[in-house]
Design an enzyme around this catalytic site. Structure first.
Site, PDB file in Angstrom:
ATOM      1  N   TRP A 102      64.912  63.402  20.288  1.00  7.12           N
ATOM      2  CA  TRP A 102      64.168  62.811  19.168  1.00  7.12           C
ATOM      3  C   TRP A 102      64.646  63.335  17.831  1.00  7.12           C
ATOM      4  O   TRP A 102      64.728  62.587  16.851  1.00  7.12           O
ATOM      5  CB  TRP A 102      62.663  62.994  19.348  1.00  7.12           C
ATOM      6  CG  TRP A 102      62.146  62.089  20.426  1.00  7.12           C
ATOM      7  CD1 TRP A 102      61.610  62.450  21.621  1.00  7.12           C
ATOM      8  CD2 TRP A 102      62.172  60.646  20.421  1.00  7.12           C
ATOM      9  NE1 TRP A 102      61.298  61.331  22.358  1.00  7.12           N
ATOM     10  CE2 TRP A 102      61.622  60.226  21.645  1.00  7.12           C
ATOM     11  CE3 TRP A 102      62.603  59.682  19.503  1.00  7.12           C
ATOM     12  CZ2 TRP A 102      61.492  58.866  21.984  1.00  7.12           C
ATOM     13  CZ3 TRP A 102      62.475  58.335  19.838  1.00  7.12           C
ATOM     14  CH2 TRP A 102      61.927  57.943  21.058  1.00  7.12           C
ATOM     15  N   ASP A 172      57.878  66.109  13.005  1.00  4.02           N
ATOM     16  CA  ASP A 172      57.549  64.971  13.877  1.00  4.02           C
ATOM     17  C   ASP A 172      56.726  65.505  15.054  1.00  4.02           C
ATOM     18  O   ASP A 172      57.271  65.947  16.058  1.00  4.02           O
ATOM     19  CB  ASP A 172      58.844  64.310  14.376  1.00  4.02           C
ATOM     20  CG  ASP A 172      58.588  63.269  15.465  1.00  4.02           C
ATOM     21  OD1 ASP A 172      57.410  62.922  15.708  1.00  4.02           O
ATOM     22  OD2 ASP A 172      59.572  62.813  16.079  1.00  4.02           O
ATOM     23  N   LYS A 196      51.090  59.017  22.267  1.00  2.00           N
ATOM     24  CA  LYS A 196      51.149  60.135  23.209  1.00  2.00           C
ATOM     25  C   LYS A 196      49.819  60.881  23.242  1.00  2.00           C
ATOM     26  O   LYS A 196      49.224  61.034  24.295  1.00  2.00           O
ATOM     27  CB  LYS A 196      52.276  61.093  22.851  1.00  2.00           C
ATOM     28  CG  LYS A 196      53.646  60.662  23.361  1.00  2.00           C
ATOM     29  CD  LYS A 196      54.454  59.892  22.379  1.00  2.00           C
ATOM     30  CE  LYS A 196      55.774  59.416  22.949  1.00  2.00           C
ATOM     31  NZ  LYS A 196      56.803  59.305  21.935  1.00  2.00           N
TER      32      LYS A 196
HETATM   33  C1  LIG Z   1      57.885  58.938  21.286  1.00  2.00           C
HETATM   34  C2  LIG Z   1      58.463  59.747  20.191  1.00  2.00           C
HETATM   35  C3  LIG Z   1      59.038  59.147  19.068  1.00  2.00           C
HETATM   36  C4  LIG Z   1      59.206  57.658  18.906  1.00  2.00           C
HETATM   37  O1  LIG Z   1      58.021  57.033  18.715  1.00  2.00           O
HETATM   38  P1  LIG Z   1      57.979  55.448  18.403  1.00  2.00           P
HETATM   39  O2  LIG Z   1      56.543  55.271  18.090  1.00  2.00           O
HETATM   40  O3  LIG Z   1      58.419  54.753  19.653  1.00  2.00           O
HETATM   41  O4  LIG Z   1      58.863  55.168  17.271  1.00  2.00           O
HETATM   42  C5  LIG Z   1      59.520  59.976  18.065  1.00  2.00           C
HETATM   43  N1  LIG Z   1      59.442  61.307  18.163  1.00  2.00           N
HETATM   44  C6  LIG Z   1      58.899  61.924  19.241  1.00  2.00           C
HETATM   45  C7  LIG Z   1      58.826  63.410  19.287  1.00  2.00           C
HETATM   46  C8  LIG Z   1      58.389  61.163  20.279  1.00  2.00           C
HETATM   47  O5  LIG Z   1      57.842  61.755  21.341  1.00  2.00           O
END
Ligand SMILES: *Cc1c(COP(=O)(O)O)cnc(C)c1O
Length: 361
Positions: A102, A172, A196
């Site tokens: 990511w 993030d 998540k």
């Molecule tokens: C799932 C995830 C993303 C991407 O998320 P989207 O909503 O599909 O753009 C980005 N960073 C992390 C750490 C993730 O787990």
């Protein structure tokens, strides 16, 4: 058929009481005589619901008053690009700590807008650790320093906040927000896709220190401008109302559970149980991540022989344990054990793993 324990990495399990409440009020929400999905986002009822969600999130994370809380769209991925657009000047440098898939993607999406410099990367070690604290320096010319507190695919989590000095730290938190308390004040921006650990997909929560909203950044449309979203209460255009409402129910559920300190205790107990089972399997199961960087939320593991993977997946699914297949970048298995996964689910997984190892070891 009945509901199983769902170890999906995302979209992921939601707390059952939240789903039940949503089902109960799906047709008639509060006094509206209509569904929450069917009313104006600008009406009194929905605005109150949106404000309640923000207030509850602020309480849970102890968000200081000099931070704005935005409820946006586009997934975390869109904000990989939108963050530099908003808080970096064209051609400016930004620092990135790369600890997995990511953070790599964050770099590549930022590149059209900023000189994205990788200050530290753990790729040479196959993303099984976090960088040492002293191994990088955030110099004052950086627009920001970006890191990924929890790498969802590689199962690597920072246990300490990286030192960004005076440079705004951007995080993030998509897969670990609300899993434990966060020192918000040490960050310039915290953002997370909802699917998540917050609610259903379609929503991004972004917490931003208000002085960063005054940065000009790049020329851009109003709809991409965080300051404009903040000014309009994240309602420049129609927000994902159902996702926002469900996130609000999850925030109330978390408060009922005792808040984030209580969630951290539970999450630690769940993770210890699972890592313990891997460690005590005599090498039948393995997790490659350094102990100091093990994720509380996403636990990847491989089997002693990859030829057993398909039997493991088939039998675990039959035993009511869903979505254990690992990400293709890592292989093997991955158990995502977010807030909504009860300890009973991890107990069931661990006992299945012991039984499987006995039969196939
Ligand atoms: C799932 C995830 C993303 C991407 O998320 P989207 O909503 O599909 O753009 C980005 N960073 C992390 C750490 C993730 O787990």
């Amino acid at each position: 058929m009945s509901r199983a324990f769902n170890f999906s990495a995302g979209p992921a399990a939601l707390p059952e009481p939240v789903l039940q409440q949503a089902r109960n009020e799906l047709l008639e929400w509060r006094d509206e005589r209509a569904s929450v999905m069917e009313i104006s986002h600008r009406g009194k009822a929905f605005v109150a619901c949106a404000e309640e969600a923000e207030a509850d999130l602020r309480t849970l994370l102890s968000v200081p008053d000099d931070y704005a809380v935005l409820f946006l769209q586009g997934g975390a991925t869109q904000h990989f690009a939108q963050i530099p657009m908003n808080i970096a000047d064209p051609g400016q440098r930004a620092g990135y700590l790369v600890t997995g898939a990511w953070s790599q993607k964050a770099v590549s999406e930022a590149k059209p807008y900023v000189q994205a410099d990788v200050l530290a990367s753990t790729e040479a070690g196959s993303f099984t650790d976090v960088p040492d604290a002293g191994s990088f320096a955030a110099t004052s010319d950086l627009a920001y320093l970006h890191y990924t507190p929890n790498e969802t695919i590689h199962g690597v989590e920072f246990n300490e906040i990286p030192d960004a000095g005076a440079v705004p730290l951007v995080a993030d938190f998509s897969s670990s927000i609300l899993s434990r308390p966060i020192d918000v004040a040490r960050h310039g921006i915290i953002y997370a896709g909802a699917q998540k650990n917050i609610g259903p997909s379609g929503l991004v929560v972004l917490i931003v220190r208000k002085d960063l909203l005054e940065r000009g950044g790049h020329p851009k449309a109003k709809v991409l401008t965080y300051a404009a979203q903040a000014k309009d209460g994240s309602m420049l255009n129609t927000p994902p109302t159902l996702s926002w409402y469900l996130a609000g129910l999850v925030f109330k559920w978390l408060k009922d559970q005792g808040g984030l300190a209580a969630m951290e205790q539970r999450n630690r107990a769940k993770a210890e149980l699972l890592y313990g089972a891997i460690e005590s399997s005599g090498g039948f199961y393995r997790n490659p991540v350094a102990v100091r960087a093990r994720s509380l939320m996403n636990v990847p593991f491989t089997l002693v022989d990859a030829a057993l993977d398909s039997a493991f997946l088939k039998e675990s699914e039959a035993a009511g344990l869903l979505a254990l297949k690992g990400h293709r970048a890592v292989g093997g298995m991955r158990a995502s054990i977010y807030n909504a996964m009860p300890i009973e689910g991890v107990q069931a997984l661990v006992s299945f793993m012991r039984d499987f190892a006995q039969r196939h070891g």
